[in-house]
Write a protein that holds these residues in place. Structure first.
Motif, mmCIF file in Angstrom:
data_model
loop_
_atom_site.group_PDB
_atom_site.id
_atom_site.type_symbol
_atom_site.label_atom_id
_atom_site.label_comp_id
_atom_site.label_asym_id
_atom_site.label_seq_id
_atom_site.Cartn_x
_atom_site.Cartn_y
_atom_site.Cartn_z
ATOM 1 N N SER A 117 7.049 12.024 -3.870
ATOM 2 C CA SER A 117 8.176 11.563 -3.547
ATOM 3 C C SER A 117 8.528 10.285 -4.253
ATOM 4 O O SER A 117 7.430 9.541 -4.882
ATOM 5 C CB SER A 117 8.500 11.492 -1.895
ATOM 6 O OG SER A 117 7.596 10.410 -1.532
ATOM 7 N N THR A 118 9.796 9.578 -4.127
ATOM 8 C CA THR A 118 10.076 8.422 -4.818
ATOM 9 C C THR A 118 9.148 7.550 -4.296
ATOM 10 O O THR A 118 8.646 6.568 -5.139
ATOM 11 C CB THR A 118 11.684 8.041 -4.666
ATOM 12 O OG1 THR A 118 12.350 9.229 -5.101
ATOM 13 C CG2 THR A 118 11.950 6.798 -5.218
ATOM 14 N N GLY A 119 9.153 7.082 -2.949
ATOM 15 C CA GLY A 119 8.303 5.951 -2.382
ATOM 16 C C GLY A 119 6.851 6.436 -2.557
ATOM 17 O O GLY A 119 5.915 5.434 -2.868
ATOM 18 N N GLN A 120 6.242 7.571 -2.717
ATOM 19 C CA GLN A 120 4.938 7.694 -3.169
ATOM 20 C C GLN A 120 4.438 7.339 -4.331
ATOM 21 O O GLN A 120 3.300 6.915 -4.750
ATOM 22 C CB GLN A 120 4.650 9.273 -2.633
ATOM 23 C CG GLN A 120 4.336 9.767 -1.141
ATOM 24 C CD GLN A 120 4.526 11.100 -0.934
ATOM 25 O OE1 GLN A 120 4.909 11.921 -1.977
ATOM 26 N NE2 GLN A 120 4.180 11.760 0.241
ATOM 27 N N ARG A 121 5.354 7.746 -5.276
ATOM 28 C CA ARG A 121 5.364 7.580 -6.674
ATOM 29 C C ARG A 121 5.197 5.906 -7.084
ATOM 30 O O ARG A 121 4.321 5.470 -7.769
ATOM 31 C CB ARG A 121 6.292 8.239 -7.522
ATOM 32 C CG ARG A 121 6.014 8.227 -8.989
ATOM 33 C CD ARG A 121 6.748 8.872 -9.853
ATOM 34 N NE ARG A 121 7.138 10.268 -9.358
ATOM 35 C CZ ARG A 121 8.626 10.832 -9.030
ATOM 36 N NH1 ARG A 121 9.420 10.024 -8.945
ATOM 37 N NH2 ARG A 121 8.440 11.958 -8.386
ATOM 38 N N LYS A 122 6.046 5.313 -6.379
ATOM 39 C CA LYS A 122 6.129 3.662 -6.340
ATOM 40 C C LYS A 122 4.726 3.354 -5.703
ATOM 41 O O LYS A 122 4.069 2.480 -6.481
ATOM 42 C CB LYS A 122 7.394 3.214 -5.516
ATOM 43 C CG LYS A 122 7.375 1.777 -5.599
ATOM 44 C CD LYS A 122 7.546 1.341 -6.672
ATOM 45 C CE LYS A 122 8.919 1.118 -7.067
ATOM 46 N NZ LYS A 122 9.218 0.130 -8.461
ATOM 47 N N ARG A 123 4.251 3.718 -4.745
ATOM 48 C CA ARG A 123 2.872 3.314 -4.159
ATOM 49 C C ARG A 123 1.992 3.602 -5.239
ATOM 50 O O ARG A 123 0.854 2.780 -5.355
ATOM 51 C CB ARG A 123 2.693 4.015 -2.729
ATOM 52 C CG ARG A 123 3.295 3.385 -1.777
ATOM 53 C CD ARG A 123 3.711 4.147 -0.582
ATOM 54 N NE ARG A 123 2.575 4.888 0.000
ATOM 55 C CZ ARG A 123 2.740 5.977 0.761
ATOM 56 N NH1 ARG A 123 3.877 6.266 1.091
ATOM 57 N NH2 ARG A 123 1.579 6.772 1.085
ATOM 58 N N ALA A 124 1.988 4.766 -5.819
ATOM 59 C CA ALA A 124 0.794 4.943 -6.857
ATOM 60 C C ALA A 124 1.027 4.060 -8.041
ATOM 61 O O ALA A 124 -0.243 3.686 -8.219
ATOM 62 C CB ALA A 124 1.225 6.540 -7.203
ATOM 63 N N ASP A 147 9.813 2.549 2.222
ATOM 64 C CA ASP A 147 9.994 2.480 3.428
ATOM 65 C C ASP A 147 9.672 0.790 4.231
ATOM 66 O O ASP A 147 8.849 0.345 3.485
ATOM 67 C CB ASP A 147 9.641 3.491 4.586
ATOM 68 C CG ASP A 147 8.234 3.539 4.623
ATOM 69 O OD1 ASP A 147 7.615 2.587 4.470
ATOM 70 O OD2 ASP A 147 7.582 4.721 4.804
ATOM 71 N N ALA A 148 9.997 0.684 5.244
ATOM 72 C CA ALA A 148 9.714 -0.678 5.828
ATOM 73 C C ALA A 148 8.158 -0.861 5.679
ATOM 74 O O ALA A 148 7.700 -2.195 5.750
ATOM 75 C CB ALA A 148 10.395 -0.892 7.311
ATOM 76 N N HIS A 149 7.691 0.148 6.147
ATOM 77 C CA HIS A 149 6.092 -0.226 6.470
ATOM 78 C C HIS A 149 5.407 -0.262 5.294
ATOM 79 O O HIS A 149 4.706 -1.453 5.164
ATOM 80 C CB HIS A 149 5.480 1.157 7.014
ATOM 81 C CG HIS A 149 3.944 0.985 7.057
ATOM 82 N ND1 HIS A 149 3.131 0.189 7.900
ATOM 83 C CD2 HIS A 149 3.023 1.663 6.155
ATOM 84 C CE1 HIS A 149 1.880 0.540 7.678
ATOM 85 N NE2 HIS A 149 1.988 1.089 6.607
ATOM 86 N N TRP A 150 5.886 0.362 4.052
ATOM 87 C CA TRP A 150 5.248 0.125 2.905
ATOM 88 C C TRP A 150 5.943 -0.952 2.011
ATOM 89 O O TRP A 150 5.023 -1.629 1.295
ATOM 90 C CB TRP A 150 5.236 1.401 1.967
ATOM 91 C CG TRP A 150 4.269 2.343 2.789
ATOM 92 C CD1 TRP A 150 4.544 3.530 3.290
ATOM 93 C CD2 TRP A 150 2.655 2.285 2.657
ATOM 94 N NE1 TRP A 150 3.352 4.260 3.660
ATOM 95 C CE2 TRP A 150 2.218 3.360 3.447
ATOM 96 C CE3 TRP A 150 1.872 1.268 2.210
ATOM 97 C CZ2 TRP A 150 0.924 3.533 3.669
ATOM 98 C CZ3 TRP A 150 0.681 1.700 2.394
ATOM 99 C CH2 TRP A 150 0.105 2.737 3.165
#
Ligand SMILES: Nc1ncnc2c1ncn2[C@@H]1O[C@H](COP(=O)(O)OP(=O)(O)OP(=O)(O)O)[C@@H](O)[C@H]1O
Length: 191
Positions: A117-124, A147-150
């Motif tokens: 997902s967009t956020g998962q890719r950003k975290r990666a 999201d707020a947590h990450w």
């Protein structure tokens, strides 16, 4: 961590036939962070690429002591490989130790990068940067899609990096909760 510094002197940037900004200068020592601010299209990403050595400035120059790593909207991870392999590819090149920051990717290591997902890719992408061992982090919109947590975890990772003597330059439209954050507004450097 070895001492590091990053300085820009009288930078100007031209893209196509348009001068975007001029007279941009700053000096950052280990532990410092700079927020690049300004509206869409003013040249924040272009400045990031200049700092990373990927784009030649129209005028001025950049000096740095310490390795640089850039995380922008391109994650630089092979979309066809499982995330674990894509990250391992960079680990082998960077030869850095284990990243201290946790981006919660353990359950995603067998998922092809293109399915994240967009956020998962950003975290990666942030995990790749954190694992690089670079002392100077160039972060172009690091909170986009998180999201707020990450978002909070990412800012905690930036603070931890600074506490170890690292530098962070952050282009962001979103407010940042970082200690002693300096701000450079490109609106003050219009041609
Ligand atoms: N390769 C290019 N050739 C010509 N113009 C370009 C090129 N890349 C970017 N630009 C232009 O340079 C300007 C600045 O783009 P840049 O991405 O640096 O802005 P930004 O401040 O990061 O914007 P945003 O807040 O929307 O991310 C834009 O007008 C863009 O169209």
């Amino acid at each position: 961590m070895q001492p590091c510094c990053l300085a820009a002197y009288d930078l100007a940037c031209r893209r196509g036939d348009r001068l975007l900004f001029k007279g941009v200068g700053f000096e950052l020592a280990g532990g410092e962070a700079l927020h690049l601010a300004g509206p869409n299209g003013i040249g924040k990403s272009s400045l990031m690429r200049i700092l990373a050595g990927l784009l030649r400035p129209y005028a001025g120059h950049v000096e740095h002591d310490g390795t640089l790593a850039l995380a922008d909207e391109r994650p630089a991870l092979d979309p066809h490989r499982p995330l674990g392999e894509a990250l391992a590819f960079w680990r082998a090149i960077d030869r850095a130790g284990e990243a201290r920051a946790d981006f919660g990717l353990e359950d995603l290591l067998d998922v092809p990068v293109r399915f994240l997902s967009t956020g998962q890719r950003k975290r990666a992408a942030l995990a790749r940067l954190a694992a690089s061992g670079a002392r100077i982090w160039l972060l172009d919109e690091p909170l986009n899609g998180l999201d707020a947590h990450w978002g909070a975890s990412t800012q905690a990772a930036i603070e931890a990096h600074r506490a170890l003597g690292g530098i962070a330059v952050i282009a962001s439209h979103q407010p940042l909760q970082l200690q002693k954050l300096r701000t450079l507004s490109l609106l003050e450097h219009l041609p």
